[in-house]
Scaffold this motif. Structure first.
Motif: not given
Length: 205
Positions: A97-106, A145-160
Motif C-alpha cells: 500500500l502506498f502512503r501517497n495516494s497520488s501514486d495510486g492505492i498500492g 508489468l510482466i517479467e520472468v516469473g513475476r506479474f505486477t499490477r497497480v491499483f489506482t481507483s477503488t470503492s470505500s
C-alpha cells in the motif's frame, strides 16, 4: 500526511516502554508515538489506514484458506497459495500500500520461485492471458508489468472497501491461475471466471 521534527521531553521509563513495544510491533519509536497520539485525538494516520486494510484482507483471505505471512512492514503483506502441478509450485502475492495516494492505492506483485523453464513459460502464458483479459474488459485502464516469473499490477481507483476489493481481486486471480494450470487450453473457463468477477461490480482498478 506531512511530517516534521518536534522536540519533546519524556520520561526515560516511558521511552523504554515505548521502545520495547515498538520492537515487538516491528516499527519505530517515532511511528509508535505518532500512532498513540493520533488515536488519542481520533486522527487516522496513513499507518492506521494501512493496518485497517491489511487486517480486513487478512481476515477475508484466511477464510478462503490462503497462507498469510506475519507482517514485517506497515505497508507490505504477503499471501501464499499452492498450485496443483507436478513441480508443486507456490505462488506468493505481495500487497503493498502506498502512503501517497497520488501514486495510486498500492500494487500487487505475483511471483513464483522457480528456475524450471517449462514452468516459467507456463506462468508467463497465464500472465499474458490475464493482462489481455483486463485490457479487453477494462479498456486499457490498468497499469501492469510482466517479467520472468513475476506479474505486477497497480491499483489506482477503488470503492470505500479497499480491503474487500483487493481480496476479491487476488481470489479471482488465484482461481483463474489454478484453472489455467489444470488445463491451459481451457480459456473459456478462465474468461467465465473473470466475467463473473466483473459482474459483481468493478470495485478496484
Amino acid at each position: 500526511m506531512k511530517r516534521s521534527v518536534y522536540s519533546l521531553v519524556l520520561s526515560d521509563d516511558v521511552i523504554e516502554a515505548i521502545d520495547n513495544m515498538a520492537y515487538s510491533l516491528g516499527t519505530s519509536r517515532s511511528n509508535l508515538i505518532n500512532q498513540i497520539l493520533a488515536e488519542k485525538v481520533s486522527l487516522i494516520t496513513p499507518e492506521k489506514r494501512m493496518d485497517n486494510i491489511f487486517s480486513q484482507i487478512e481476515k477475508l483471505m484466511f477464510e478462503e484458506c490462503y497462507q498469510i505471512q506475519e507482517r514485517q512492514s506497515d505497508s507490505l503483506m504477503y499471501i501464499r497459495s499452492s498450485i496443483k502441478y507436478k513441480y508443486r509450485p507456490t505462488v506468493r502475492y505481495s500487497v503493498e500500500l502506498f502512503r501517497n495516494s497520488s501514486d495510486g492505492i498500492g500494487q500487487l506483485k505475483v511471483t513464483f520461485r522457480t528456475q524450471n523453464q517449462m514452468l516459467l513459460k507456463l506462468i508467463d502464458g497465464f500472465f499474458n492471458l490475464w493482462t489481455d483479459l483486463e485490457s479487453t474488459y477494462l479498456n486499457d485502464r490498468i497499469s501492469s508489468l510482466i517479467e520472468v516469473g513475476r506479474f505486477t499490477r497497480v491499483f489506482t481507483s477503488t470503492s470505500s472497501d479497499i480491503g474487500v476489493a483487493i481480496s476479491e481481486y487476488i481470489h479471482t486471480f488465484d482461481t483463474a491461475l489454478k484453472q489455467y494450470f489444470n488445463n491451459p487450453n481451457d480459456i473459456s473457463s478462465i474468461k467465465d471466471t473473470y466475467e463473473k468477477y466483473l459482474s459483481n461490480g468493478i470495485t478496484i482498478i
